[in-house]
Design an enzyme around this catalytic site. Structure first.
Site, PDB file in Angstrom:
ATOM      1  CB  SER A  99      52.453 136.394  29.022  1.00 23.51           C
ATOM      2  OG  SER A  99      51.394 136.985  29.748  1.00 23.51           O
ATOM      3  CE1 TYR A 122      49.570 136.119  24.330  1.00 25.17           C
ATOM      4  CE2 TYR A 122      49.291 136.158  26.719  1.00 25.17           C
ATOM      5  CZ  TYR A 122      49.921 136.602  25.584  1.00 25.17           C
ATOM      6  OH  TYR A 122      50.935 137.525  25.683  1.00 25.17           O
TER       7      TYR A 122
END
Length: 260
Positions: free
Chosen positions: A147, A157
């Site tokens: 990401s 994350y």
């Protein structure tokens, strides 16, 4: 059958998180190219429906493995498929992922451990399994869906995706000379079920920041085939990733998450 389709027909692709979003788009585009596909996800009913659709639409051979990749038994089932010498896998897409809506301190630690296992430990274990046959055959492709958050300070994350990004960069340097391309695909906000499953209010994020899964996958596949270690789909996110290296963290952290 043209030569490109014939070559694809000999190369099986295994995709995790293959029933929705970016994973489903990887399965679709690889099937369209002529690759037999192995679809991995938790929901057996959706897996069968996805496999049937790919077979009907593209004539691709589609195999399914229903597995929870936060569970050791589920991971073992996929490892067994990746290491089966009678059915070699030439393309691995580590796409399965989950998001946590709240901050680290607010989340249950059991959820954080599952989150870390799926994004880091499972991706590492499946990559290790796939590499055995790929290195022996001197041919293979591995795509780790990371990401753009890997470049930004956005909790665990970001931390997990930063690990995946760093690992992919190293792995490509180490194994590309032996015929195996490894690429971290780093999309920004993408229209999928991912944020809906988190319960996130998507209106917090400006419309211009949203990408389509088709573009993310198309650019990611091309960059992987061309041997790039990192793929950042779209110019806007390439600029953001570059800015993150020089600007203060508070300026590039992005909008806070908010529940619906």
């Amino acid at each position: 059958m043209n030569p490109l389709t014939a070559k694809a027909a000999d190369t099986t692709a295994l995709i995790t998180g293959a029933t929705a979003g970016i994973g489903a788009e990887f399965a679709r585009q690889l099937a369209e190219q002529g690759h037999p596909v192995v679809l991995v996800a938790r929901d057996a009913v959706r897996l069968m429906a996805t496999a049937a659709e790919l077979e009907k639409r593209y004539g691709a051979r589609a195999e399914v493995i229903a597995a929870d990749l936060t569970d050791d038994a589920g991971v073992a089932a996929v490892v067994a498929r990746l290491t089966d010498p009678a059915q070699p896998v030439g393309i691995l897409v580590n796409n399965a992922g989950i998001g946590l809506l709240h901050s680290f301190a607010e989340n249950d630690i059991a959820d954080e451990k599952k989150h870390l296992k799926l994004h880091v430990e499972t991706a590492m274990e499946l990559t290790h399994a796939a590499l055995q046959g790929m290195l022996e055959r001197k041919s293979g492709r591995i795509i780790n869906v990371a990401s753009v958050a890997a470049f930004l300070p956005r909790g665990t994350y970001s931390a997990a995706k930063a690990w995946l990004l760093s690992f992919s960069r190293w792995a490509n340097m180490a194994y590309a000379p032996h015929g195996v391309n490894v690429t971290a695909v780093c999309p920004g906000f993408t229209h999928t079920e991912f944020h809906d499953r988190m319960g996130m209010d998507k209106t917090v994020t400006p419309r211009w920041m949203w990408l389509q899964a088709e573009r993310v996958v198309r650019e990611g596949l091309a960059d992987n085939e061309n041997g790039k270690a990192v793929s950042i789909p779209s110019k806007r996110y390439k600029v953001l990733a570059a800015a993150a290296r020089v600007l203060p963290a508070r300026l590039v952290a992005g909008p806070p998450r908010r529940a619906k």
